[in-house]
Each structure stands twice: as C-alpha cells, then as structure tokens.
Scaffold this active site. Structure first.
Site, short mmCIF file in Angstrom:
data_model
loop_
_atom_site.label_atom_id
_atom_site.label_comp_id
_atom_site.label_asym_id
_atom_site.label_seq_id
_atom_site.Cartn_x
_atom_site.Cartn_y
_atom_site.Cartn_z
N TYR A 159 0.84 -1.20 0.00
CA TYR A 159 0.00 0.00 0.00
C TYR A 159 0.88 1.24 0.00
O TYR A 159 1.88 1.30 0.72
CB TYR A 159 -0.90 0.02 1.24
CG TYR A 159 -1.71 1.30 1.35
CD1 TYR A 159 -3.00 1.37 0.84
CD2 TYR A 159 -1.16 2.44 1.94
CE1 TYR A 159 -3.72 2.54 0.90
CE2 TYR A 159 -1.87 3.62 1.99
CZ TYR A 159 -3.16 3.66 1.48
OH TYR A 159 -3.87 4.84 1.53
N GLU B 24 -3.40 7.60 -4.25
CA GLU B 24 -3.32 6.34 -3.51
C GLU B 24 -3.16 5.15 -4.44
O GLU B 24 -3.81 5.09 -5.49
CB GLU B 24 -4.60 6.17 -2.67
CG GLU B 24 -4.61 4.89 -1.84
CD GLU B 24 -5.93 4.71 -1.09
OE1 GLU B 24 -6.98 4.49 -1.75
OE2 GLU B 24 -5.93 4.79 0.15
#
Ligand code: GDP
Ligand code: MN
Length: 391
Positions: free
Chosen positions: A106, A197
C-alpha cells in the site's frame, strides 16, 4: 474531482510512475470482447476486466475479474456492466493485460492539513482494506509527515527509501518502490492532487514494482492551472442518483445520504452542524439539504417534497436559524408546504431560532398540524427526530 482508475493510471504514467501496459476503455460487451481479443492476441496471458466507478471495494463486489479467454471476458463483461457497486452503477469498464502478482503493498500521498505539509502512508500489507490493517495492526502502517521545507526539490530519494524500508517492504522491492514514490510525489504536486493512492502497489513475479490500482483526487480550485482539466470529466460515467438529478433540475442544494432522518436547514454550516447533532444522538441523516437564505412556502414545499420522496426517510428535522429570513415566514412556509403536500406519514420536527422565532413557534403551535412537532432547541429536535426515525 475524483478520477477513476484508468484516468489515475494515465496521470501516473505521465510522471513515470510504473503502471500495467495500456488497456481499453469500454462501454459495451462487444467493446470488452474486442479489447480482450486484441490484448490476448498481442501476447497477454490473461486480461483483467475492471469496473470504473468512483468508489473502492470493486474487487469484493465482483467488479474486478480475470479472464484468460475471450469467452471468459464476455461472461465478465455481462456480469460487470450494469453492476451496482455501493450505489454506483457501472457504465464503463477498463480492460488491461493482467499482471502476475507476487506481493501486494500500500502507498499513498496526501495533504497533512494540520501540519500544513504532506503525508506519505506506506505498508507492506496492501491489497486489502488499509483502514482495517491500521486498526488491527497499526505498526504495519507507516505514516510519514513532511514539511514543505523538506521537499522544496521534491521528495528526497533517501527519505523515500527510508519510508519503504520502515514499512517492511522486502529488500528486493525497496529501491524500485522508492523510485516510484519519488515520482508519485512529483505527480501529486504537479497535478495539484489532494490524494494519490495506490492499493495495491505490487511486486510482479518478475520483480517489477507497479501501481495495479489508482485512486486520485484533483483539487478543483486549481483547475485553472491545468490545461485539459475538464477532459477528466467523462460523459455517462455513472448513472446519477435520481433524487440528486431532480434537485439539480430544481436548483436545490441536496446531497443524498444513507440514513433515515431527513435534514433540512438554512445555510450550509447549519446543515452540517445538523448532520453532526443527528449523529451524536445515534441517528443517521438521509440527506443534506440547504434551503438557503429564503424559506418561502414555495422553496419549503419543493424541498420537503424532495426529502419526503426518499423512501428511506422516516422523520424530518427542519432546522432554521432566522436572520434576514424571519421566524414567522419560515413557520408559514412550513404550514403552507404541508398543505400543498397533502397526506404524508413522516413527522416533521421543527426547530426555529433567531429573528422572530417566538412568533414562528406560536404560528406552528396554533396551526396544530398532526405531523408538525415544534422543538425548543437543536438538541431536543435532534433527539426527537432520531427517536421518530427509529420507532
Ligand atoms: P478495488 O477492489 O476497487 O480496490 O480494485 P483493485 O484494482 O485494487 O483490484 C482488487 C484486487 O483484484 C487486487 O487487490 C488484486 O488482488 C486483484 N487484481 C486486480 N488486477 C489484477 C491483475 O492484473 N492480476 C491479478 N492477478 N490480480 C488482479
Ligand atoms: Mn484497490
């Protein structure tokens, strides 16, 4: 403005953030089949068929599927087009060559509003819900704040390397992930993004590190600095919420939410405070509706009619602070609106304050409408509206 995945990947690509090979944006089953045929024919061992909607969790909802044959791609096309993902109906699908995933991480960049700087978040546990990882295993999520003075020439590579190392990315992925992060930071700043993101950031079977997904929000206030900003708007991306469409046509400031307490107030600030007080009383607001400065019978009737058309609405909290709009006008507007609307089941809890509030409350009491309940304070009104909604 929120971009959908394929747009975010395009934007990443411009700044050298590695992404999968280009795919095709499709609106019909035939287009998806054609794209799959071409990509599989060009040597991809599989393709991935991905719903393009402005919400996450597409994979879980059945909106992301792998296909190694054209027939499989057709099946996925049929199941994904028209799929409802958390209220977002899929009209557009992206088909790209599938990547071989060895590991999922992530990575994100956003503003740190409190520190007036930037925040980089990184974890070796990606692919899944990062909020969940943060709750159950907070040490696995590295949050690194940066002051503008630390990044005048961009994000230093040593800092990027330090972040991915502390996040526990395996050694063979760190250098590439650090390079990618430096570029992601450039993309974030140069494009005036408020969020960039990547979940998952992957290591492929052959050791590359690439962005398999993207979630990018661009700052609309900076649109003037970017040629082609309007080109991010896609016609017919998602079916628009019918009540919001109606509100738009009638010029009413309305946002649909998921709860059962209809909310109507004057002024955006007061309406937001009203949402908060409903939540504090254990309720869930069904909508945001700002009747604006005026609260004439016409405006009140149109607004109430809209809120009551939402079948989830079990009670309505009308919260008005009289300024230029006087209390008696509002009260008359509410009573007049109830007459125009005819029969309806839901109770309207009305809190009036400010200019001529006493006069307004007296009018409401005298009208003695069975569905109109005057309340003395915002707190009492909220408690009553929540109680009625859950009764
Ligand atoms: P999201 O569910 O909306 O976040 O959509 P993602 O683009 O993140 O995809 C969800 C999941 O599908 C990923 O975490 C992967 O596990 C899987 N997935 C997506 N694309 C591919 C691909 O190209 N190859 C493989 N093997 N899996 C993929
Ligand atoms: Mn994702």
């Amino acid at each position: 403005m929120d971009l959908v995945e394929f747009q975010g990947k395009q934007l990443f690509g411009r700044h050298g953030v590695p992404v999968p090979p280009p795919g095709a944006v499709c609106r019909t089953v035939d287009e998806i089949v054609e794209a799959a045929e071409r990509l599989l024919g060009d040597g991809a061992s599989a393709v991935v068929v991905k719903a393009q909607v402005k919400t996450g969790g597409r994979g879980k909802a059945g909106g992301v599927k792998l296909a190694s044959t054209v027939d499989e791609a057709r099946e996925h096309a049929e199941s994904i087009l028209g799929l409802d993902i958390k209220g977002h109906v899929v009209n557009i699908v992206y088909v790209e060559p599938a990547s071989d995933i060895a590991e999922e991480y992530y990575l994100s960049v956003m503003h740190d509003r409190v520190a007036k700087g930037y925040l980089v978040i990184c974890s070796a546990e990606g692919g899944v819900d990062i909020e969940e990882v943060n709750r159950t295993n907070p040490d696995a999520v590295i949050k690194h704040s940066l002051l503008p003075s630390e990044v005048t020439d961009g994000l230093p590579r040593e800092t990027a390397l330090d972040i991915v190392t502390r996040a526990n990315l395996p050694e063979d992925a760190r250098e590439k992930a650090a390079d990618l992060l430096v570029r992601l930071f450039v993309a974030f700043r140069e494009e005036d993004a408020t969020l960039a993101e990547i979940n998952p950031l992957i290591k492929t079977d052959d050791g590359r590190v690439i962005a398999l997904d993207s979630k990018v929000t661009l700052d609309g206030s900076a649109a003037f600095r970017h040629d082609g900003y309007q080109e991010w708007t896609i016609e017919g991306l998602e079916a628009i919420e019918p009540l919001e469409a109606r509100a738009q046509a009638e010029g009413i400031q309305y946002v649909k939410l998921d709860g059962s307490v209809g909310v109507l107030g004057n002024g955006a600030g007061l309406v937001m405070a009203t949402l908060d007080v409903v939540a504090q009383n254990g309720g869930h607001a069904a909508n945001f509706l700002d009747v604006g400065g005026g609260a004439s019978a016409d405006e009140m009737a149109a607004s109430l009619d809209l809120v009551l058309s939402d079948e989830k609405v079990k009670s309505v909290f009308i919260n008005i602070f009289g300024g230029i709009t006087r209390g008696e006008e509002v009260a008359n507007g509410v009573i007049e609106a109830t007459k125009r609307l005819g029969d309806f089941e839901q109770k309207l809890v009305v809190r009036l304050d400010g200019t001529n509030a006493d006069e307004g409350r007296r009018i409401l009491e005298e009208a003695d409408h069975p569905n109109v309940i005057p309340a003395a304070t915002m707190q009492q009104a909220a408690a009553e509206a929540v109680r009625l909604a859950s009764a």
